[in-house]
Design a protein around this motif. Structure first.
Motif, PDB file in Angstrom:
ATOM      1  N   LYS A  45       8.665 -19.766   0.289  1.00 28.33           N
ATOM      2  CA  LYS A  45       8.729 -18.373   0.713  1.00 28.33           C
ATOM      3  C   LYS A  45       7.505 -18.037   1.542  1.00 28.33           C
ATOM      4  CE  LYS A  45       9.479 -13.664  -0.986  1.00 28.33           C
ATOM      5  NZ  LYS A  45       9.542 -12.779  -2.169  1.00 28.33           N
ATOM      6  N   HIS A  46       7.694 -17.113   2.482  1.00 26.57           N
ATOM      7  CA  HIS A  46       6.569 -16.678   3.301  1.00 26.57           C
ATOM      8  C   HIS A  46       5.592 -15.847   2.471  1.00 26.57           C
ATOM      9  CE1 HIS A  46       9.548 -13.320   3.597  1.00 26.57           C
ATOM     10  NE2 HIS A  46       8.463 -12.604   3.358  1.00 26.57           N
ATOM     11  N   LYS A  47       4.442 -15.611   3.052  1.00 30.76           N
ATOM     12  CA  LYS A  47       3.411 -14.824   2.369  1.00 30.76           C
ATOM     13  C   LYS A  47       3.511 -13.343   2.733  1.00 30.76           C
ATOM     14  CE  LYS A  47      -1.539 -15.267   1.360  1.00 30.76           C
ATOM     15  NZ  LYS A  47      -2.786 -15.994   1.740  1.00 30.76           N
ATOM     16  N   ASN A  48       3.493 -13.016   4.024  1.00 32.35           N
ATOM     17  CA  ASN A  48       3.635 -11.640   4.508  1.00 32.35           C
ATOM     18  C   ASN A  48       4.545 -11.635   5.729  1.00 32.35           C
ATOM     19  OD1 ASN A  48       1.953 -10.251   2.630  1.00 32.35           O
ATOM     20  ND2 ASN A  48       0.143 -11.002   3.724  1.00 32.35           N
ATOM     21  N   VAL A  49       5.135 -10.480   6.001  1.00 33.76           N
ATOM     22  CA  VAL A  49       6.034 -10.305   7.141  1.00 33.76           C
ATOM     23  C   VAL A  49       5.535  -9.125   7.969  1.00 33.76           C
ATOM     24  CG1 VAL A  49       8.394  -9.904   7.920  1.00 33.76           C
ATOM     25  CG2 VAL A  49       7.986 -11.194   5.839  1.00 33.76           C
ATOM     26  N   PHE A  50       5.419  -9.353   9.296  1.00 28.89           N
ATOM     27  CA  PHE A  50       5.071  -8.297  10.237  1.00 28.89           C
ATOM     28  C   PHE A  50       6.229  -8.154  11.218  1.00 28.89           C
ATOM     29  CE2 PHE A  50       1.316 -10.401   8.706  1.00 28.89           C
ATOM     30  CZ  PHE A  50       0.442  -9.363   8.382  1.00 28.89           C
TER      31      PHE A  50
ATOM     32  N   ALA B  99      12.743  -8.623   6.293  1.00 23.18           N
ATOM     33  CA  ALA B  99      11.697  -8.649   5.267  1.00 23.18           C
ATOM     34  C   ALA B  99      12.228  -9.157   3.938  1.00 23.18           C
ATOM     35  CB  ALA B  99      11.094  -7.259   5.088  1.00 23.18           C
ATOM     36  N   ASN B 100      13.543  -9.149   3.763  1.00 24.36           N
ATOM     37  CA  ASN B 100      14.138  -9.594   2.507  1.00 24.36           C
ATOM     38  C   ASN B 100      14.538 -11.070   2.531  1.00 24.36           C
ATOM     39  OD1 ASN B 100      13.907  -6.997   1.436  1.00 24.36           O
ATOM     40  ND2 ASN B 100      15.894  -6.370   2.274  1.00 24.36           N
ATOM     41  N   THR B 101      14.306 -11.745   3.630  1.00 23.17           N
ATOM     42  CA  THR B 101      14.606 -13.170   3.690  1.00 23.17           C
ATOM     43  C   THR B 101      13.338 -13.970   3.392  1.00 23.17           C
ATOM     44  OG1 THR B 101      14.139 -13.270   6.054  1.00 23.17           O
ATOM     45  CG2 THR B 101      16.391 -12.772   5.400  1.00 23.17           C
ATOM     46  N   LYS B 102      13.527 -15.223   2.974  1.00 24.83           N
ATOM     47  CA  LYS B 102      12.384 -16.047   2.585  1.00 24.83           C
ATOM     48  C   LYS B 102      11.758 -16.789   3.756  1.00 24.83           C
ATOM     49  CE  LYS B 102      14.226 -16.846  -2.048  1.00 24.83           C
ATOM     50  NZ  LYS B 102      14.627 -17.861  -3.046  1.00 24.83           N
ATOM     51  N   GLY B 103      12.437 -16.813   4.900  1.00 25.58           N
ATOM     52  CA  GLY B 103      11.914 -17.532   6.054  1.00 25.58           C
ATOM     53  C   GLY B 103      12.560 -17.051   7.332  1.00 25.58           C
ATOM     54  N   HIS B 104      12.247 -17.739   8.426  1.00 25.60           N
ATOM     55  CA  HIS B 104      12.798 -17.371   9.729  1.00 25.60           C
ATOM     56  C   HIS B 104      14.267 -17.778   9.815  1.00 25.60           C
ATOM     57  CE1 HIS B 104       9.078 -16.042  11.545  1.00 25.60           C
ATOM     58  NE2 HIS B 104       8.456 -17.135  11.136  1.00 25.60           N
TER      59      HIS B 104
ATOM     60  N   THR C 206      10.275 -11.285  13.806  1.00 20.29           N
ATOM     61  CA  THR C 206       9.260 -11.186  12.769  1.00 20.29           C
ATOM     62  C   THR C 206       8.108 -12.130  13.061  1.00 20.29           C
ATOM     63  OG1 THR C 206      10.310 -12.890  11.389  1.00 20.29           O
ATOM     64  CG2 THR C 206      10.955 -10.589  11.007  1.00 20.29           C
ATOM     65  N   VAL C 207       6.943 -11.773  12.521  1.00 20.97           N
ATOM     66  CA  VAL C 207       5.753 -12.618  12.484  1.00 20.97           C
ATOM     67  C   VAL C 207       5.425 -12.832  11.015  1.00 20.97           C
ATOM     68  CG1 VAL C 207       3.338 -12.854  13.158  1.00 20.97           C
ATOM     69  CG2 VAL C 207       4.939 -11.674  14.676  1.00 20.97           C
ATOM     70  N   ARG C 208       5.375 -14.085  10.576  1.00 21.10           N
ATOM     71  CA  ARG C 208       5.222 -14.383   9.155  1.00 21.10           C
ATOM     72  C   ARG C 208       3.991 -15.250   8.928  1.00 21.10           C
ATOM     73  NH1 ARG C 208      10.570 -13.651   6.535  1.00 21.10           N
ATOM     74  NH2 ARG C 208      12.068 -13.172   8.177  1.00 21.10           N
ATOM     75  N   THR C 209       3.317 -14.981   7.820  1.00 20.61           N
ATOM     76  CA  THR C 209       2.218 -15.829   7.362  1.00 20.61           C
ATOM     77  C   THR C 209       2.711 -16.673   6.202  1.00 20.61           C
ATOM     78  OG1 THR C 209       1.419 -14.071   5.887  1.00 20.61           O
ATOM     79  CG2 THR C 209       0.458 -14.185   8.098  1.00 20.61           C
TER      80      THR C 209
ATOM     81  N   ILE D 250      -1.145  -5.375  17.288  1.00 21.66           N
ATOM     82  CA  ILE D 250      -2.148  -6.000  16.433  1.00 21.66           C
ATOM     83  C   ILE D 250      -2.116  -5.304  15.076  1.00 21.66           C
ATOM     84  CG2 ILE D 250      -4.592  -6.586  16.184  1.00 21.66           C
ATOM     85  CD1 ILE D 250      -4.849  -6.433  19.201  1.00 21.66           C
ATOM     86  N   TRP D 251      -2.063  -6.113  14.011  1.00 18.82           N
ATOM     87  CA  TRP D 251      -2.042  -5.604  12.643  1.00 18.82           C
ATOM     88  C   TRP D 251      -3.293  -6.063  11.894  1.00 18.82           C
ATOM     89  CZ3 TRP D 251       2.040  -8.018  14.981  1.00 18.82           C
ATOM     90  CH2 TRP D 251       3.220  -7.273  15.169  1.00 18.82           C
ATOM     91  N   ASP D 252      -3.612  -5.313  10.881  1.00 19.71           N
ATOM     92  CA  ASP D 252      -4.568  -5.796   9.898  1.00 19.71           C
ATOM     93  C   ASP D 252      -3.867  -6.855   9.045  1.00 19.71           C
ATOM     94  OD1 ASP D 252      -6.273  -6.167   7.659  1.00 19.71           O
ATOM     95  OD2 ASP D 252      -7.173  -4.204   8.003  1.00 19.71           O
ATOM     96  N   ARG D 253      -4.559  -7.934   8.744  1.00 19.94           N
ATOM     97  CA  ARG D 253      -3.929  -9.053   8.041  1.00 19.94           C
ATOM     98  C   ARG D 253      -3.378  -8.639   6.684  1.00 19.94           C
ATOM     99  NH1 ARG D 253      -6.435 -12.328   4.389  1.00 19.94           N
ATOM    100  NH2 ARG D 253      -5.305 -14.244   3.838  1.00 19.94           N
ATOM    101  N   ASN D 254      -3.984  -7.668   6.051  1.00 19.99           N
ATOM    102  CA  ASN D 254      -3.561  -7.251   4.704  1.00 19.99           C
ATOM    103  C   ASN D 254      -2.628  -6.044   4.724  1.00 19.99           C
ATOM    104  OD1 ASN D 254      -5.177  -9.261   3.478  1.00 19.99           O
ATOM    105  ND2 ASN D 254      -6.981  -7.957   3.730  1.00 19.99           N
ATOM    106  N   LEU D 255      -2.395  -5.427   5.891  1.00 16.47           N
ATOM    107  CA  LEU D 255      -1.522  -4.257   5.994  1.00 16.47           C
ATOM    108  C   LEU D 255      -0.447  -4.563   7.025  1.00 16.47           C
ATOM    109  CD1 LEU D 255      -4.217  -1.417   6.054  1.00 16.47           C
ATOM    110  CD2 LEU D 255      -2.861  -2.199   4.095  1.00 16.47           C
ATOM    111  N   SER D 256       0.755  -4.812   6.557  1.00 20.67           N
ATOM    112  CA  SER D 256       1.833  -5.262   7.437  1.00 20.67           C
ATOM    113  C   SER D 256       2.788  -4.160   7.856  1.00 20.67           C
ATOM    114  CB  SER D 256       2.645  -6.359   6.724  1.00 20.67           C
ATOM    115  OG  SER D 256       3.193  -5.859   5.522  1.00 20.67           O
ATOM    116  N   VAL D 257       2.515  -2.911   7.518  1.00 23.85           N
ATOM    117  CA  VAL D 257       3.472  -1.844   7.818  1.00 23.85           C
ATOM    118  C   VAL D 257       3.217  -1.268   9.210  1.00 23.85           C
ATOM    119  CG1 VAL D 257       4.381   0.376   7.093  1.00 23.85           C
ATOM    120  CG2 VAL D 257       3.703  -1.316   5.378  1.00 23.85           C
ATOM    121  N   HIS D 258       2.034  -0.765   9.433  1.00 29.04           N
ATOM    122  CA  HIS D 258       1.718  -0.114  10.695  1.00 29.04           C
ATOM    123  C   HIS D 258       0.702  -0.953  11.472  1.00 29.04           C
ATOM    124  CE1 HIS D 258       3.892   3.467   9.457  1.00 29.04           C
ATOM    125  NE2 HIS D 258       3.210   3.474   8.315  1.00 29.04           N
TER     126      HIS D 258
END
Length: 635
Positions: free
Chosen positions: A299-304, A258-263, A288-291, A339-347
């Motif tokens: 830099k990525h937008k969000n990290v799952f 989560a602390n990196t800017k990309g894959h 990771t799954v990144r938007t 499956i995650w909510d697009r705006n909630l990447s934690v759980h």
């Protein structure tokens, strides 16, 4: 005897040199020239070395035989036939050697010592010998049940099936262009409106150099293409294949992804957001799954981060958005769907830990058009559907659908009534098929044999109502209905193949005579382009049309004012100002000649031709008034 003679000659030469040294020393007045050189008995040294080598080889052979005996006992106890075979063949593929050898036979002992020295592998071995030795050692160390018949390693399957296969398909929203990618690193562009029946791509490029193409998709506006390859950086290309952006690579030495800017590892899949044209999604082997946002490539937008049941990192093999873009789904290597909510990447919002067999690598996830059903294609040869309102267990399951590729697709029909997927086959074992299932009953509705290879990719375009298929032997096929399909392949199959342009000039062989006289020497052709330019200036070779004739016509050609036959007729006949005052008299003046010398019409009607009756001459005005009304001509 020869050896004794050589020893005598050597001793004589040694005594002679000693006497000479003594004479020189007495003359010069000193006792000697210093210490004498040390002599070596080479025969004794060779004999000692040979005995040492024989003893050492005997020890090595005894140790090897003891190890083979122990392995044979273990194999008999465990039922390992492979170990039995290794012990019978004498270990490393060589016949077993005896431990007792006569030391008096020098030839046999020397040959044995050479064999043993090879077995001991003193010094660095050649690459081929090293690889074969490692292979035999691995076979000897293998302990376990024998392999099942027909088993093939996954690496062999990849070499056999994944050579130049079409591993990515993409159609723009309008259905005008198709883009394909494969394991040969090429991305090809196809234009349905510009192709003919030859079906040739208009552009081919390698945007990711030596990385295989894993996914291609047009954005919702169709102006850019997302390219996901085997490296860690996704790329965005425009419609013509030029690079727009390239995602940044992350720092592989940071533990928390989560602390990196990309894959930081190889990408597996990617797709565009169905509503937001600037956002896209990627998943990678870094867990990771990144938007991403097109406007910010640094830099990525969000990290799952998918997690296993024990909370450890797990690799996502496929990812997708829901139809409304609010959910992000990922299929993971442990067989789970998260499956995650697009705006909630934690759980996770939905998850199923045992959706597919662990380690089977789900290859595709897709949502139905109504957004209530999720279809998953697993590497365990299954196709499953899931209800988003009850994600505990699958709605339907289809088994026996072989899949050898990590990107085998499944997709819904445009009317949401059918579900389609492809099957894989081994080389020479049959044909790959497209299988159609009813979405509600999950009964097999239809099956199409595509090619003598696996079906890797499939795409059902909702606007064209056509199916695109990528196969394992490098073919891209299009299936359409002549009535229900619209545009797409129907635009190019009706066009005849363009003929190749033939060369306008034929090459001429020149005879080079360097010593010929200048008057007989021919000018050597330096360039075909220069020769074509000269031929263009020649009116005969370039077939220059003749200019129009000025003045009176000559040579069968009319003048400039009558360049064509029609213009000549218009000018000389149609626009003739001479006009007869009485056209009846102009015609009847030829009546006498026609009656006396009939040529055209009269001979055919000699027997049936009636007597011609002509109208009388016109009366004066006074006589015309006296005629009755019924005789008067109506005007």
């Amino acid at each position: 005897m020869e050896q004794q003679g050589e020893d005598r000659e050597q001793s004589k030469s040694t005594s002679g040199t000693a006497g000479n040294d003594a004479d020189i020393a007495s003359v010069m007045g000193f006792s000697g020239f210093g210490k004498k050189a040390r002599t070596f008995d080479l025969d004794a040294i060779f004999e000692q070395t040979r005995r040492t080598a024989i003893e050492r080889s005997q020890k090595v052979t005894e140790q090897r035989e003891m190890k083979d005996a122990e392995k044979q006992k273990r194999a008999l106890m465990r039922g390992d036939s492979h170990a039995d075979k290794a012990s019978v063949s004498g270990g490393k593929g060589r016949p077993a050697t005896s431990s007792s050898r006569p030391q008096s036979d020098s030839s046999s002992s020397s040959s044995d010592s050479e064999d043993n020295s090879e077995d001991e592998l003193i010094g660095p071995p050649p690459p081929g010998q090293l690889s074969s030795r490692r292979a035999t050692e691995e076979n000897e160390e293998f302990v376990g049940p024998p392999l099942p018949p027909g088993y093939k390693d996954s690496d062999e399957e990849e070499e056999e099936e994944e050579e130049d296969d079409v591993s990515a398909l993409g159609l723009d929203p309008s259905g005008a262009r198709l883009v394909t990618g494969g394991y040969d690193y090429d991305v090809k562009f196809w234009d349905f409106a510009g192709m003919d029946s030859a079906l040739q791509a208009f552009r081919c490029l390698q945007p990711c150099e030596c990385h295989q193409i894993r996914s291609l998709q047009y954005s919702i506006t169709g102006d850019v293409i997302l390219v996901v390859s085997g490296n860690s950086q996704a790329k965005i290309l425009d419609r013509d294949g030029f690079q727009v952006i390239e995602c940044v690579k992350g720092d592989q030495y940071i533990v928390d992804m989560a602390n990196t800017k990309g894959h930081t590892a190889m990408l597996n899949s990617g797709c565009w957001h169905p509503k937001i044209k600037e956002e896209f999604l990627t998943c990678s082997n870094d867990g990771t799954v990144r938007t991403w946002d097109v406007t910010n490539e640094k830099k990525h937008k969000n990290v799952f981060k998918p997690r296993s049941m024990q909370g450890k990192r797990v690799i996502p093999t496929c990812c997708t958005y829901s139809r409304d873009g609010k959910l992000i789904a990922a299929g993971c290597q442990d067989g789970s769907i998260q499956i995650w909510d697009r705006n909630l990447s934690v759980h996770t919002k939905f998850h199923c830990r045992q959706a597919h067999v662990p380690g089977s690598d789900p290859s595709c996830l897709t949502f139905s058009y109504d957004g209530t059903v999720l279809a998953s294609r697993g590497g365990d040869d299954t196709l499953k559907t899931w209800d988003m309102r009850n994600f505990k267990k699958p709605l339907n399951v289809a088994t026996g659908l072989s899949s050898f590729f990590p990107m085998t697709d499944c997709c819904f029909s445009p009317d949401d009534k059918l579900l389609m997927t492809g099957t894989s086959v081994k080389k020479g074992a049959g044909n790959g098929t497209l299988v159609f299932f009813d979405r509600l009953t999950f009964q097999k509705v239809y099956e199409i044999e595509v090619a003598s290879s696996s079906v890797v990719r499939c795409l059902w375009h909702p606007k064209l109502n056509q199916i695109m298929v990528g196969t394992g032997n490098g073919l891209a096929k299009v299936y359409y209905d002549p009535i229900k399909s619209q545009r797409g392949a129907k635009l190019c199959v009706v066009k005849s193949q363009r003929k190749e342009k033939q060369a306008e000039t034929l090459t001429q062989d020149y005879i080079i005579t360097p010593h010929a006289l200048p008057m007989f020497r021919e000018a050597r052709q330096r360039s075909t382009r220069k020769q074509l330019e000269k031929d263009r200036l020649d009116p005969l070779k370039s077939h220059k049309p003749e200019p129009p004739v000025s003045g009176p016509g000559r040579g069968g050609r009319v003048a400039m004012h009558g360049g064509t036959l029609s213009s000549f007729i218009v000018k000389n006949i149609a626009l003739d100002k001479t006009d007869d005052s009485n056209p009846r008299e102009a015609i009847l003046r030829h009546a006498k000649e026609a009656s006396e010398n009939p040529y055209w019409v009269a001979p055919a009607y000699t027997r049936t031709q009636p007597e011609p009756v002509f109208a009388e001459e016109e009366l004066d005005d006074e006589e015309a008034d006296k005629e009755p009304e019924w005789k008067k001509r109506k005007i």
